[in-house]
Enzyme design. Structure first.
Site, PDB file in Angstrom:
ATOM      1  CE  LYS A 125      -2.081 -67.319  -6.879  1.00 48.09           C
ATOM      2  NZ  LYS A 125      -2.343 -66.760  -8.223  1.00 48.09           N
ATOM      3  CD  GLU A 167     -11.722 -69.469 -11.960  1.00 45.69           C
ATOM      4  OE1 GLU A 167     -10.770 -69.708 -12.723  1.00 45.69           O
ATOM      5  OE2 GLU A 167     -11.732 -68.493 -11.164  1.00 45.69           O
ATOM      6  CE  LYS A 209      -5.788 -73.417  -7.604  1.00 41.07           C
ATOM      7  NZ  LYS A 209      -6.637 -72.316  -7.203  1.00 41.07           N
ATOM      8  CD  GLU A 219       0.916 -66.693  -9.716  1.00 42.69           C
ATOM      9  OE1 GLU A 219      -0.111 -67.328  -9.413  1.00 42.69           O
ATOM     10  OE2 GLU A 219       0.931 -65.473  -9.908  1.00 42.69           O
ATOM     11  NE  ARG A 224      -1.152 -70.944  -7.550  1.00 42.77           N
ATOM     12  CZ  ARG A 224      -1.543 -71.254  -6.343  1.00 42.77           C
ATOM     13  NH1 ARG A 224      -0.668 -71.647  -5.428  1.00 42.77           N
ATOM     14  NH2 ARG A 224      -2.822 -71.167  -5.995  1.00 42.77           N
ATOM     15  CG  ASN A 228      -3.549 -65.126 -12.745  1.00 47.50           C
ATOM     16  OD1 ASN A 228      -3.647 -63.949 -13.082  1.00 47.50           O
ATOM     17  ND2 ASN A 228      -3.838 -65.530 -11.529  1.00 47.50           N
ATOM     18  CG  HIS A 231      -7.760 -65.086 -13.424  1.00 51.72           C
ATOM     19  ND1 HIS A 231      -8.047 -66.192 -14.194  1.00 51.72           N
ATOM     20  CD2 HIS A 231      -8.417 -65.267 -12.246  1.00 51.72           C
ATOM     21  CE1 HIS A 231      -8.841 -67.006 -13.504  1.00 51.72           C
ATOM     22  NE2 HIS A 231      -9.081 -66.466 -12.320  1.00 51.72           N
ATOM     23  CG  HIS A 235      -8.201 -60.388 -11.271  1.00 53.33           C
ATOM     24  ND1 HIS A 235      -7.046 -60.869 -10.712  1.00 53.33           N
ATOM     25  CD2 HIS A 235      -9.165 -61.264 -10.906  1.00 53.33           C
ATOM     26  CE1 HIS A 235      -7.295 -61.982 -10.034  1.00 53.33           C
ATOM     27  NE2 HIS A 235      -8.575 -62.243 -10.141  1.00 53.33           N
TER      28      HIS A 235
HETATM   29  N1  LIG Z   1      -8.017 -68.386  -3.834  1.00 53.62           N
HETATM   30  C1  LIG Z   1      -8.158 -68.835  -5.058  1.00 53.62           C
HETATM   31  O1  LIG Z   1      -7.369 -69.626  -5.570  1.00 53.62           O
HETATM   32  C2  LIG Z   1      -9.354 -68.407  -5.863  1.00 53.62           C
HETATM   33  C3  LIG Z   1      -9.653 -69.083  -7.050  1.00 53.62           C
HETATM   34  C4  LIG Z   1     -10.759 -68.673  -7.769  1.00 53.62           C
HETATM   35  C5  LIG Z   1     -11.542 -67.627  -7.318  1.00 53.62           C
HETATM   36  N2  LIG Z   1     -11.222 -67.005  -6.166  1.00 53.62           N
HETATM   37  C6  LIG Z   1     -12.077 -65.927  -5.643  1.00 53.62           C
HETATM   38  O2  LIG Z   1     -13.339 -66.510  -5.321  1.00 53.62           O
HETATM   39  C7  LIG Z   1     -14.340 -65.505  -5.412  1.00 53.62           C
HETATM   40  C8  LIG Z   1     -15.539 -66.030  -6.160  1.00 53.62           C
HETATM   41  O3  LIG Z   1     -16.057 -67.148  -5.484  1.00 53.62           O
HETATM   42  P1  LIG Z   1     -17.593 -67.596  -5.655  1.00 53.62           P
HETATM   43  O4  LIG Z   1     -17.956 -67.556  -7.076  1.00 53.62           O
HETATM   44  O5  LIG Z   1     -17.763 -68.846  -4.889  1.00 53.62           O
HETATM   45  O6  LIG Z   1     -18.358 -66.357  -5.014  1.00 53.62           O
HETATM   46  P2  LIG Z   1     -19.086 -66.120  -3.603  1.00 53.62           P
HETATM   47  O7  LIG Z   1     -18.285 -66.581  -2.475  1.00 53.62           O
HETATM   48  O8  LIG Z   1     -19.490 -64.687  -3.617  1.00 53.62           O
HETATM   49  O9  LIG Z   1     -20.403 -67.015  -3.702  1.00 53.62           O
HETATM   50  C9  LIG Z   1     -21.311 -66.770  -4.744  1.00 53.62           C
HETATM   51  C10 LIG Z   1     -22.760 -66.741  -4.223  1.00 53.62           C
HETATM   52  O10 LIG Z   1     -23.200 -68.055  -3.940  1.00 53.62           O
HETATM   53  C11 LIG Z   1     -23.914 -68.093  -2.703  1.00 53.62           C
HETATM   54  N3  LIG Z   1     -23.774 -69.459  -2.186  1.00 53.62           N
HETATM   55  C12 LIG Z   1     -22.662 -70.026  -1.676  1.00 53.62           C
HETATM   56  N4  LIG Z   1     -22.889 -71.329  -1.437  1.00 53.62           N
HETATM   57  C13 LIG Z   1     -24.159 -71.571  -1.799  1.00 53.62           C
HETATM   58  C14 LIG Z   1     -24.970 -72.747  -1.808  1.00 53.62           C
HETATM   59  N5  LIG Z   1     -24.479 -73.935  -1.453  1.00 53.62           N
HETATM   60  N6  LIG Z   1     -26.244 -72.641  -2.240  1.00 53.62           N
HETATM   61  C15 LIG Z   1     -26.745 -71.454  -2.651  1.00 53.62           C
HETATM   62  N7  LIG Z   1     -26.031 -70.316  -2.688  1.00 53.62           N
HETATM   63  C16 LIG Z   1     -24.744 -70.393  -2.269  1.00 53.62           C
HETATM   64  C17 LIG Z   1     -23.235 -67.029  -1.891  1.00 53.62           C
HETATM   65  O11 LIG Z   1     -24.060 -66.582  -0.836  1.00 53.62           O
HETATM   66  C18 LIG Z   1     -22.973 -65.945  -2.944  1.00 53.62           C
HETATM   67  O12 LIG Z   1     -24.121 -65.141  -3.094  1.00 53.62           O
HETATM   68  C19 LIG Z   1     -13.701 -64.304  -6.064  1.00 53.62           C
HETATM   69  O13 LIG Z   1     -13.432 -63.320  -5.095  1.00 53.62           O
HETATM   70  C20 LIG Z   1     -12.410 -64.839  -6.631  1.00 53.62           C
HETATM   71  O14 LIG Z   1     -11.422 -63.855  -6.710  1.00 53.62           O
HETATM   72  C21 LIG Z   1     -10.148 -67.366  -5.437  1.00 53.62           C
HETATM   73  O1  LIG Z   2      -4.690 -70.426  -7.865  1.00 51.97           O
HETATM   74  C1  LIG Z   2      -4.223 -69.662  -8.706  1.00 51.97           C
HETATM   75  O2  LIG Z   2      -3.005 -69.491  -8.844  1.00 51.97           O
HETATM   76  C2  LIG Z   2      -5.104 -68.854  -9.566  1.00 51.97           C
HETATM   77  O3  LIG Z   2      -4.644 -67.971 -10.276  1.00 51.97           O
HETATM   78  C3  LIG Z   2      -6.560 -69.195  -9.532  1.00 51.97           C
HETATM   79  C4  LIG Z   2      -7.484 -68.064  -9.935  1.00 51.97           C
HETATM   80  O4  LIG Z   2      -8.646 -68.674 -10.470  1.00 51.97           O
HETATM   81  C5  LIG Z   2      -7.940 -67.195  -8.776  1.00 51.97           C
HETATM   82  O5  LIG Z   2      -8.927 -66.306  -9.216  1.00 51.97           O
HETATM   83  C6  LIG Z   2      -6.868 -66.482  -7.977  1.00 51.97           C
HETATM   84  O6  LIG Z   2      -7.431 -65.908  -6.833  1.00 51.97           O
HETATM   85  C7  LIG Z   2      -6.184 -65.364  -8.740  1.00 51.97           C
HETATM   86  O7  LIG Z   2      -5.101 -64.939  -8.005  1.00 51.97           O
HETATM   87  P1  LIG Z   2      -4.254 -63.623  -8.263  1.00 51.97           P
HETATM   88  O8  LIG Z   2      -2.889 -64.002  -7.845  1.00 51.97           O
HETATM   89  O9  LIG Z   2      -4.348 -63.306  -9.729  1.00 51.97           O
HETATM   90  O10 LIG Z   2      -4.886 -62.576  -7.436  1.00 51.97           O
HETATM   91 ZN   LIG Z   3     -10.235 -67.231 -10.745  1.00 54.47          ZN
END
Ligand SMILES: NC(=O)c1ccc[n+]([C@@H]2O[C@H](COP(=O)([O-])OP(=O)(O)OC[C@H]3O[C@@H](n4cnc5c(N)ncnc54)[C@H](O)[C@@H]3O)[C@@H](O)[C@H]2O)c1
Ligand SMILES: O=C(O)C(=O)C[C@@H](O)[C@H](O)[C@H](O)COP(=O)(O)O
Ligand SMILES: [Zn+2]
Length: 351
Positions: A125, A167, A209, A219, A224, A228, A231, A235
Site C-alpha cells: 500500500k 501494529e 502480514k 483488499e 486484507r 485495518n 484503523h 484514522h
Molecule cells: N503502507 C502501509 O501499509 C502502512 C502501514 C502502517 C502505517 N503506514 C503509515 O506509516 C506512517 C507512520 O510511520 P512511522 O511511525 O514510521 O512514522 P514516521 O515515518 O513519521 O517516522 C516516525 C519518526 O521516527 C523518526 N525516525 C525514523 N527512523 C529513525 C531511526 N532509525 N532513528 C531515529 N529516528 C527515526 C522519523 O524522523 C520520524 O520523526 C503513517 O503515515 C501510516 O499511515 C502505512
Molecule cells: O496493509 C494494510 O492493508 C493495512 O491496512 C495496514 C495499516 O496498518 C496501514 O496503516 C495502512 O496504511 C492503512 O491503509 P488504508 O487503506 O486504511 O488507508
Molecule cells: Zn496502520
C-alpha cells in the site's frame, strides 16, 4: 538473519530481517535513487539522493510529484530502482512515486522505524493524505525487496518503538495468539530492544502480514481488511487531531474502541476487551482518546471516518476481533458506526 520470500499476485517479494542486511543493496542492478528523510543521517549512497520531509505533513501529493520530477531530470528509466529509506511516511510517499513513475520503477523498502519494519514496508500500500483524510490517493505496488536492518532501531526512541508495537499488537489480537503470548511474556526484553526478541517480533509480524496480503492483495476479498483493525477509528482520530496524533497511538486507542464495539454488538467473546487493554497497557500505549493528550475534534473525525476505504454504500465492512488471534468481517450500517464512534471519541472510553 531471517529471509522470506512470498509471491504476491504477479511479483516475488523478498524480505531480509537482521543486523547488517542493508549490505544487500549492493546487489541491486542499475541506477539507484535513494529517498530518505532529512533528519536521518544517510548511510546509503545512491546515484541520486532525494531528501523528503517525514511525518504526516510529508505525505503530500506535491512531495510525490517532486520525486517524479527529480527522477525525470536525472534520466532514470524503468531499469533503475528507487530505494525508500525511512519510516512509514517516507515509504508511503516514495513508494507511490515509484509506482507512478513510467508506470512503475523497481522499489526497494528500507524501513528505519519498527512500525515500518513490521507493517508499512510490507504489502504494497502506498499513498498520500488528501482532503483531510488518510491515504486518499495511492496505489497497490509491491516492493521487490524489503530490508529490515535492526541496526536502525539502535537510534529509535522508545516512544517510536512503542508506536510500532501497536501494529504488532494488532496482528497478535486478530491473527496470532502465539504472538500475543510472546508479547505478554517478553515486554521487558522487547522494550529494552533485545536483539532476539525484536527479531522474533519482526519476523512474526512480517509473516502474518505477508500471508494475508498474498491472499488478498487489493483488499477486494474481505480478507486484507483484517490489517485495518483499529484503523477506522484510528484514522478518524488522526484527522480529528489535524494529524497531531501519531498513527501508532491513534490505532492503539482505535483498537480499544473497535474491540468494545465488537463486544457491544455481540461479535467478541467476553474478556476480549480486557485482553486488548492488558497488552496495550503492558506496552504503555493509549487505551482511550483522553490518554492521547491531544484535542480531537469529534465532528472532524467523523467526517473523515465516512471516507474510510472499507465503506460500500451506506455500510462499512469492519474487521472485529472474536477471541484472541481470531476475527470476522461484519457489515455495519454507517449510522450505527457513527453513533458508536461518537460515543467512543467523546467520552474517551465508551461505547
Ligand atoms: N503502507 C502501509 O501499509 C502502512 C502501514 C502502517 C502505517 N503506514 C503509515 O506509516 C506512517 C507512520 O510511520 P512511522 O511511525 O514510521 O512514522 P514516521 O515515518 O513519521 O517516522 C516516525 C519518526 O521516527 C523518526 N525516525 C525514523 N527512523 C529513525 C531511526 N532509525 N532513528 C531515529 N529516528 C527515526 C522519523 O524522523 C520520524 O520523526 C503513517 O503515515 C501510516 O499511515 C502505512
Ligand atoms: O496493509 C494494510 O492493508 C493495512 O491496512 C495496514 C495499516 O496498518 C496501514 O496503516 C495502512 O496504511 C492503512 O491503509 P488504508 O487503506 O486504511 O488507508
Ligand atoms: Zn496502520
Amino acid at each position: 538473519m531471517i529471509e522470506f520470500s512470498e509471491k504476491v499476485c504477479c511479483s516475488e517479494v523478498k524480505v531480509k530481517v537482521g543486523r547488517g542486511v542493508l549490505g544487500e543493496l549492493d546487489s541491486i542492478k542499475g541506477r539507484k535513487c535513494v529517498v530518505h528523510p532529512k533528519s536521518l543521517p544517510l548511510e546509503v549512497k545512491g546515484d541520486l539522493d532525494i531528501t523528503l520531509e517525514d511525518g504526516e505533513r510529508g505525505k503530500d501529493i506535491s512531495n510525490a510529484l517532486s520525486i517524479v520530477d527529480k527522477l525525470l531530470d536525472a534520466g532514470f528509466t524503468r531499469g533503475d530502482s528507487l530505494v525508500a529509506v525511512g519510516g512509514g511516511t517516507v515509504m508511503d510517499v516514495a513508494g507511490f512515486s515509484a509506482s507512478i513513475f513510467m508506470r512503475g520503477l523497481n522499489l526497494v523498502n528500507v524501513p528505519t522505524t519498527l512500525l515500518g519494519m513490521v507493517d508499512a514496508g510490507i504489502g504494497g500500500k502506498t499513498g498520500v493524505n488528501y482532503g483531510n483524510a488518510k491515504n486518499m490517493i495511492g496505489t497497490f505496488y509491491q516492493p521487490s525487496l524489503i530490508l529490515d536492518d535492526l541496526s536502525f532501531l539502535d537510534t529509535l526512541p522508545e516512544e517510536e518503538l512503542r508506536r510500532g508495537l501497536a501494529e504488532v499488537i494488532k496482528y497478535a489480537l486478530v491473527l496470532d495468539k502465539e504472538l500475543y503470548d510472546f508479547l505478554s511474556l517478553n515486554s521487558g526484553a522487547i522494550l529494552r530492544k533485545d536483539n532476539d526478541a525484536l527479531e522474533r517480533v519482526i519476523s512474526s509480524s512480517v509473516k502474518d502480514k505477508l500471508a494475508v496480503v498474498s491472499e488478498d492483495e487489493r483488499e477486494t476479498k474481505g480478507i486484507r481488511i483484517v490489517l485495518n483493525f483499529g484503523h477506522t477509528i484510528g484514522h478518524a482520530i488522526e484527522a480529528g487531531s489535524n494529524f497531531q496524533v501519531p498513527h501508532g497511538l491513534a490505532i492503539s486507542a482505535g483498537m480499544v474502541c473497535e474491540a468494545k464495539m465488537a463486544e457491544e454488538l455481540g461479535y467478541a467473546e467476553e474478556g476480549v476487551v480486557e485482553d486488548v487493554l492488558w497488552l496495550l497497557h503492558l506496552f504503555r500505549l493509549p487505551i482511550s482518546v483522553e490518554q492521547l493528550n491531544s484535542r480531537v475534534e469529534v465532528e472532524k473525525a467523523l467526517s473523515a471516518m465516512v471516507k474510510d476505504k472499507k465503506r460500500r454504500g451506506e455500510e462499512i465492512l469492519m474487521p472485529f476481533p472474536t477471541r484472541i488471534g481470531n476475527w470476522r468481517a461484519v457489515k455495519i450500517p454507517l449510522e450505527t458506526l457513527e453513533g458508536l464512534a461518537k460515543q467512543c471519541l467523546s467520552n474517551g472510553g465508551g461505547p
